[in-house]
Design a protein around this motif. Structure first.
Motif, PDB file in Angstrom:
ATOM      1  N   ASN A 122     -52.365  23.010  55.468  1.00  0.00           N
ATOM      2  CA  ASN A 122     -52.518  23.259  54.114  1.00  0.00           C
ATOM      3  C   ASN A 122     -52.081  24.800  53.633  1.00  0.00           C
ATOM      4  O   ASN A 122     -52.007  24.931  52.549  1.00  0.00           O
ATOM      5  CB  ASN A 122     -53.680  23.214  53.343  1.00  0.00           C
ATOM      6  CG  ASN A 122     -55.080  23.933  53.984  1.00  0.00           C
ATOM      7  OD1 ASN A 122     -54.746  24.820  54.692  1.00  0.00           O
ATOM      8  ND2 ASN A 122     -56.122  23.592  53.472  1.00  0.00           N
ATOM      9  N   SER A 124     -42.964  12.258  65.194  1.00  0.00           N
ATOM     10  CA  SER A 124     -44.121  12.877  64.404  1.00  0.00           C
ATOM     11  C   SER A 124     -43.887  14.325  64.225  1.00  0.00           C
ATOM     12  O   SER A 124     -42.562  14.723  64.902  1.00  0.00           O
ATOM     13  CB  SER A 124     -45.134  12.688  65.600  1.00  0.00           C
ATOM     14  OG  SER A 124     -44.861  13.234  66.715  1.00  0.00           O
ATOM     15  N   VAL A 170     -40.973  12.108  55.931  1.00  0.00           N
ATOM     16  CA  VAL A 170     -42.119  11.444  56.374  1.00  0.00           C
ATOM     17  C   VAL A 170     -41.707  10.554  57.910  1.00  0.00           C
ATOM     18  O   VAL A 170     -40.743  10.138  57.993  1.00  0.00           O
ATOM     19  CB  VAL A 170     -42.513  10.368  55.496  1.00  0.00           C
ATOM     20  CG1 VAL A 170     -43.903   9.704  56.083  1.00  0.00           C
ATOM     21  CG2 VAL A 170     -43.183  11.313  54.083  1.00  0.00           C
ATOM     22  N   LYS A 204     -44.436  21.483  51.712  1.00  0.00           N
ATOM     23  CA  LYS A 204     -45.550  20.794  52.003  1.00  0.00           C
ATOM     24  C   LYS A 204     -45.482  20.214  53.426  1.00  0.00           C
ATOM     25  O   LYS A 204     -44.303  19.866  53.923  1.00  0.00           O
ATOM     26  CB  LYS A 204     -45.897  19.566  51.117  1.00  0.00           C
ATOM     27  CG  LYS A 204     -46.074  20.016  49.878  1.00  0.00           C
ATOM     28  CD  LYS A 204     -46.475  18.889  48.769  1.00  0.00           C
ATOM     29  CE  LYS A 204     -46.859  19.580  47.351  1.00  0.00           C
ATOM     30  NZ  LYS A 204     -47.359  18.246  46.343  1.00  0.00           N
ATOM     31  N   THR A 205     -46.608  19.982  54.318  1.00  0.00           N
ATOM     32  CA  THR A 205     -46.392  19.465  55.627  1.00  0.00           C
ATOM     33  C   THR A 205     -48.335  18.931  55.706  1.00  0.00           C
ATOM     34  O   THR A 205     -49.059  19.386  55.242  1.00  0.00           O
ATOM     35  CB  THR A 205     -46.464  20.638  56.589  1.00  0.00           C
ATOM     36  OG1 THR A 205     -46.428  19.826  57.904  1.00  0.00           O
ATOM     37  CG2 THR A 205     -47.340  21.829  56.552  1.00  0.00           C
ATOM     38  N   SER A 206     -48.046  17.886  56.697  1.00  0.00           N
ATOM     39  CA  SER A 206     -49.392  17.191  56.979  1.00  0.00           C
ATOM     40  C   SER A 206     -50.250  17.940  57.776  1.00  0.00           C
ATOM     41  O   SER A 206     -51.195  17.702  57.959  1.00  0.00           O
ATOM     42  CB  SER A 206     -49.326  15.665  57.247  1.00  0.00           C
ATOM     43  OG  SER A 206     -48.349  15.852  58.501  1.00  0.00           O
ATOM     44  N   ILE A 207     -49.620  18.951  58.503  1.00  0.00           N
ATOM     45  CA  ILE A 207     -50.322  19.496  59.709  1.00  0.00           C
ATOM     46  C   ILE A 207     -51.064  20.820  59.298  1.00  0.00           C
ATOM     47  O   ILE A 207     -51.840  21.275  60.121  1.00  0.00           O
ATOM     48  CB  ILE A 207     -49.249  20.037  60.725  1.00  0.00           C
ATOM     49  CG1 ILE A 207     -48.312  20.885  60.527  1.00  0.00           C
ATOM     50  CG2 ILE A 207     -49.020  18.554  61.495  1.00  0.00           C
ATOM     51  CD1 ILE A 207     -47.374  21.072  61.518  1.00  0.00           C
ATOM     52  N   PRO A 212     -40.421  16.511  51.633  1.00  0.00           N
ATOM     53  CA  PRO A 212     -41.148  16.307  52.734  1.00  0.00           C
ATOM     54  C   PRO A 212     -40.515  14.985  53.590  1.00  0.00           C
ATOM     55  O   PRO A 212     -40.150  14.108  52.767  1.00  0.00           O
ATOM     56  CB  PRO A 212     -42.440  15.975  52.262  1.00  0.00           C
ATOM     57  CG  PRO A 212     -42.558  16.334  51.074  1.00  0.00           C
ATOM     58  CD  PRO A 212     -41.379  16.480  50.340  1.00  0.00           C
ATOM     59  N   SER A 260     -47.130  11.490  59.658  1.00  0.00           N
ATOM     60  CA  SER A 260     -47.169  12.894  59.642  1.00  0.00           C
ATOM     61  C   SER A 260     -45.807  13.492  58.724  1.00  0.00           C
ATOM     62  O   SER A 260     -44.968  12.434  58.808  1.00  0.00           O
ATOM     63  CB  SER A 260     -47.032  13.705  60.806  1.00  0.00           C
ATOM     64  OG  SER A 260     -45.893  13.209  61.609  1.00  0.00           O
ATOM     65  N   TYR A 261     -45.739  14.548  58.133  1.00  0.00           N
ATOM     66  CA  TYR A 261     -44.656  14.909  57.532  1.00  0.00           C
ATOM     67  C   TYR A 261     -44.549  16.514  57.497  1.00  0.00           C
ATOM     68  O   TYR A 261     -45.613  17.343  57.450  1.00  0.00           O
ATOM     69  CB  TYR A 261     -44.663  14.336  56.041  1.00  0.00           C
ATOM     70  CG  TYR A 261     -45.669  14.908  55.132  1.00  0.00           C
ATOM     71  CD1 TYR A 261     -45.717  15.929  54.440  1.00  0.00           C
ATOM     72  CD2 TYR A 261     -46.993  14.049  55.056  1.00  0.00           C
ATOM     73  CE1 TYR A 261     -46.722  16.402  53.391  1.00  0.00           C
ATOM     74  CE2 TYR A 261     -48.216  14.477  54.211  1.00  0.00           C
ATOM     75  CZ  TYR A 261     -47.974  15.659  53.601  1.00  0.00           C
ATOM     76  OH  TYR A 261     -48.923  16.148  52.700  1.00  0.00           O
TER      77      TYR A 261
END
Length: 414
Positions: free
Chosen positions: A130, A65, A147, A125-128, A145, A152-153
Motif C-alpha cells: 500500500n 503474477s 491485472v 497502485k499495486t496489490s503487493i 493497473p 495480483s496487479y
C-alpha cells in the motif's frame, strides 16, 4: 544465424539469433550492426537502429503474477538474486516505474519536492504494497493497473495501442500538458536551452580530475581525495547518496569503478521541463533510450519486448512501439486486434531485466539494460552483470509446451 544449429539464409541472418529455452518459451534476438544489410527477410531490422539489440520472448497461454520484495512487497530488490522464489520455466521482467531519487521529484506537477518521502515506492497502485506514489493526473490516461491471471496487479505504462502525440509544442507550452512528453525546455528556434551553470562546473571539475583515484575494491574502502572526478560534490556525499538511492558503485571487469547513475541535476547540460520532476513521468518519450514493453494477445499469448543499446543509440517511445509491432507480426500476431491497454511500456533504461528461470531454477539473462554494449553473448552471465534493483517484476510462465521444431526456419520460408 545461431540457434539450434546453423541455418543458411540471406546476409541479414547473421544479425538474428534464437534459442528455444527448453521450449518454454520461444525467444529470438535481433541485432543490427553497421554493414549488415537491411532487407526483405522481415521488417524488424528495418525499424531498428545500428548497435541496437531487440530481445523478443513469446509465452503462450501465459500465467502471470506480480512479485515484489520480500517479505512484504516494500522496497527494492535484485530481480534474479533468488530465482527459487519463482516457478520453474518462468520469464521474469522488471515492471513498474519507481522513485529512486526523491530529491529530484515533486509530489505533483506543481507540488513541493518529495524530499525523502516515497523513496523506493512504485509509481501507481499495486496489490503487493500500500506504499506507492500515485500516477500524476497528467499521465493517468496512459497508465493503469495491469491485472494478472492470479489477481495480483501493478501499474505500468504508457499504453501503446496508438502512437503518442509527441509533437513539439511552442516554448511557452513546454510546462503545460502539451509538453508532458518532452524533457528539455526549448527556445524560440526549437533548440534546447542550455544550463548556464553546467559549463562552468564542468570546467572546474576537469581541473580537479587529477586528484582522484577510485581503485579500491569496494565502496567502503574508497579513501579518495576531497572531490570526485566529474563532480563538485564531495566523494563521501556522492557515494552515500548513490548507495542510498540504490544506484551504488559498479565494479567493472578491469578493476575500476564507475557510478550507475544519471548525473546530478546540477550537471544537466540543459534546462529541464517541470515534467522531468514528476514521478513516473514519460518526458523521456522523445529522447533516445533503452526501452521495454509488453503485448498481451487475444489468444492468451504474451510477448516481452526489450531494446538495449548505448543510450545515444536508443529509440523514442513511438519508435519502440513500431519495433514491437514488427516483432509481433514476425511471430504471426496482428497488432490491430490487441485490446485497448494490452500493449504498453514498462520501466526501461538500466532497469531493464528480462530473464528466464529454467526447470532447475538456474537464471539465463536474456536482456539487461545499462550495459552499453550490443555484442554481448547470450544468455548473459548474471554473475557478471551490475543488476539494477527494481520495485516489482512481472513473472510469466507458459501453460503449454509449444511445438517449435524449426520454427524460425519455417518463418524464413514463408
Amino acid at each position: 544465424m545461431s540457434g539450434n544449429g546453423n541455418m543458411a539464409g540471406p546476409p541479414q541472418a547473421a544479425a538474428l539469433q534464437n534459442a528455444d529455452l527448453t521450449y518454454f518459451p520461444f525467444y529470438v534476438r535481433f541485432e543490427v550492426a553497421p554493414g549488415v544489410p537491411r532487407g526483405p527477410i522481415h521488417d524488424v531490422l528495418s525499424v531498428m537502429r545500428d548497435h541496437g539489440v531487440y530481445s523478443l520472448v513469446e509465452i503462450q497461454e501465459a500465467k502471470t503474477s506480480v512479485v515484489g520484495a520480500l517479505p512484504n512487497g516494500e522496497g527494492l530488490f535484485n530481480p534474479i538474486a533468488y530465482p527459487g522464489r519463482y516457478a520453474p520455466n518462468s520469464v521474469v521482467i522488471n515492471f513498474s516505474f519507481y522513485v529512486h531519487c526523491p530529491n529530484l521529484f515533486r509530489r505533483s506537477e506543481n507540488g513541493p519536492p518529495l524530499r525523502y518521502y516515497g523513496l523506493d515506492f512504485p509509481v501507481g497502485k499495486t496489490s503487493i504494497t500500500n506504499k506507492y506514489i500515485p500516477v500524476s493526473r497528467s499521465y493517468r490516461d496512459l497508465f493503469e493497473p495491469r491485472v494478472m491471471t492470479d489477481g495480483s496487479y501493478a501499474t505500468a505504462g504508457p499504453s501503446l495501442n496508438e502512437p503518442l502525440d509527441i509533437r513539439q509544442p511552442r516554448p511557452t507550452q513546454m510546462n503545460t500538458k502539451k509538453g508532458r512528453f518532452h524533457y528539455w525546455a526549448i527556445d524560440a528556434d526549437g533548440n534546447r536551452i542550455e544550463n548556464p551553470v553546467y559549463q562552468s562546473l564542468w570546467d572546474q571539475d576537469n581541473s580537479l580530475n587529477n586528484l582522484v583515484s577510485l581503485t579500491q575494491t569496494s565502496p567502503s574502502e574508497i579513501k579518495a581525495t576531497p572531490l570526485m572526478k566529474g563532480s563538485t560534490l564531495s566523494i563521501k556525499a556522492e557515494i552515500e547518496g548513490l548507495l542510498y538511492n540504490s544506484k551504488g558503485v559498479r565494479h567493472l571487469p578491469d578493476g575500476t569503478f564507475t557510478f550507475a547513475s544519471s548525473p546530478s541535476s546540477i550537471h544537466a547540460p540543459g534546462i529541464r521541463t517541470l515534467w522531468a520532476t514528476v514521478p513516473g513521468n514519460i518526458s523521456h518519450a522523445t529522447q533516445p533510450n533503452e526501452r521495454n514493453g509488453i503485448t498481451e494477445h487475444p489468444n492468451g499469448t504474451i510477448l516481452s519486448h526489450t531494446y538495449t543499446c548505448r543510450r545515444d543509440d536508443g529509440v523514442t517511445i513511438n519508435q519502440q512501439r513500431e519495433i514491437m509491432i514488427q516483432g509481433a507480426r514476425f511471430l504471426g500476431y496482428r497488432w490491430e486486434v490487441i485490446e485497448r491497454g494490452k500493449a504498453y511500456g514498462l520501466d526501461g533504461g538500466p532497469s531493464i531485466t528480462q530473464a528466464f528461470i529454467d526447470a532447475r531454477h538456474q537464471v539465463q539473462v536474456l536482456s539487461q539494460g545499462g550495459l552499453g554494449l550490443s555484442n554481448q553473448p547470450f544468455p548473459l552471465n548474471p554473475a557478471q552483470l551490475p543488476m539494477r534493483q527494481v520495485a516489482n517484476v512481472l513473472v510469466v510462465r507458459s501453460g503449454v509446451r509449444p511445438k517449435m521444431k524449426d520454427r524460425l526456419g519455417a518463418m524464413f520460408r514463408k
